[in-house]
Design a protein around this motif. Structure first.
Motif: not given
Length: 325
Positions: A152-164
């Motif tokens: 899936v394609r994600l948005r810029r504000d999606t959290l990856l671990d603790d970072w967006t």
């Protein structure tokens, strides 16, 4: 009805009526068509079962989820559609008519996937491709609970671990093509993530819990096969958005007919040789070639008609190599 769709390449009742055989008045034929869409017991699940039978696959299948919509007057017609990829072509399988304009809810998406799991097991689903509209904790967790992998394609504000994702992109150094992040938590699930920019400078963030991180971006390109499907159903093919029908059951029956017609076009198209352009791509799509062959054969009552009808028998289909659009 399928032959009328093939001949007219238009879903409007008057265009369908003009392709019906016999000497009945057009108004009478239109009333028959109206009764079909109002009363016929055809169901998407039954059609989907037929489609999967006609499209054999030795390996788990890939699916795409997306939404298409149009307006008739002030009324929104909004379709959430699940397509299956077969030999490089996206084919409609199941659909939900949304009672409003705009995006779909998590509940409706899960309902659609549960309908698919009534037809095949989660082990038969290699991956589900989806765009940025189809994200969220409950949605991703629901897929994981059902055993369905996603890309899936994600948005810029999606959290990856603790970072967006935007924080990760800010670490991308000039001259680097992108970042590959393995085993990061996205919506509560461990995923591999690719972060890069398109040629237009737009952020491209793709996450998947299926396959190696190095293959995510190339595999995600298959999601765009559904855009070809929508064009073939709408402006470049059967003029779906031209229908005057807006009632849920009527549009659903129309989609069932289009699914059968489209599948037949694909089954015919993959049997035909197609010249390649200088860049190596097909000169015509599988769907267009199949449609032309069906129209030509039935209008001329050629000897090939029997062979084309036989393609609707499961024993006459096979799935060697990809063909693509």
């Amino acid at each position: 009805m399928v032959l009328a769709l093939l001949g007219g390449k238009d879903v409007r009742h008057a265009e369908l009526a003009a392709r019906f055989p016999g000497s009945a008045h057009t108004a009478s034929v239109i009333r028959r068509i109206e009764r079909f869409f109002d009363r016929h017991p055809i169901q998407p699940a039954d059609v989907a079962r037929v489609v999967l039978t006609l499209l054999p696959a030795a390996q788990p299948r890939e699916f795409i989820l997306d939404r298409t919509n149009w307006k008739y007057g002030q009324t929104d017609v909004n379709v959430l559609l699940l397509a299956v990829i077969w030999r490089g072509v996206a084919i409609p399988l199941l659909y939900e008519l949304l009672p409003h304009g705009g995006g779909s809810s998590t509940e409706i998406r899960h309902t659609l996937m549960d309908d698919a799991l009534c037809l095949l097991s989660a082990a038969e689903i290699r991956v589900l491709y989806a765009d940025r509209e189809f994200v969220g904790y409950d949605w991703i967790q629901g897929l994981a609970h059902r055993g369905i992998p996603i890309c899936v394609r994600l948005r810029r504000d999606t959290l990856l671990d603790d970072w967006t994702a935007q924080d990760w992109l800010s670490r991308l150094q000039t001259g680097n093509a992108g970042l590959l992040v393995e085993d990061t938590v996205v919506y509560g699930q461990l995923m591999n993530v690719v972060l890069t920019y398109t040629q237009d400078g737009e952020a491209l963030i793709i996450a998947s819990n299926a396959g190696a991180v190095t293959t995510i971006q190339s595999r995600y390109r298959r999601r765009f096969l559904i855009e070809c499907l929508f064009r073939a159903l709408k402006s470049k093919g059967f003029q779906l958005e031209g229908t005057h029908m807006t009632l849920h059951d009527h549009v659903e029956r129309l989609l069932c007919l289009l699914t059968l017609t489209y599948t037949w076009c694909v089954l015919v198209g993959v049997t035909l040789e197609c010249p390649k352009k200088t860049h190596g791509r097909r000169a015509w799509s599988v769907v267009k070639m199949g449609l032309r062959e069906l129209v030509r054969s039935f209008s001329r009552e050629s000897a090939r008609m029997g062979d084309l009808i036989d393609l609707l028998m499961p024993s006459h289909t096979n799935s060697p190599e990809n063909v693509g659009y």
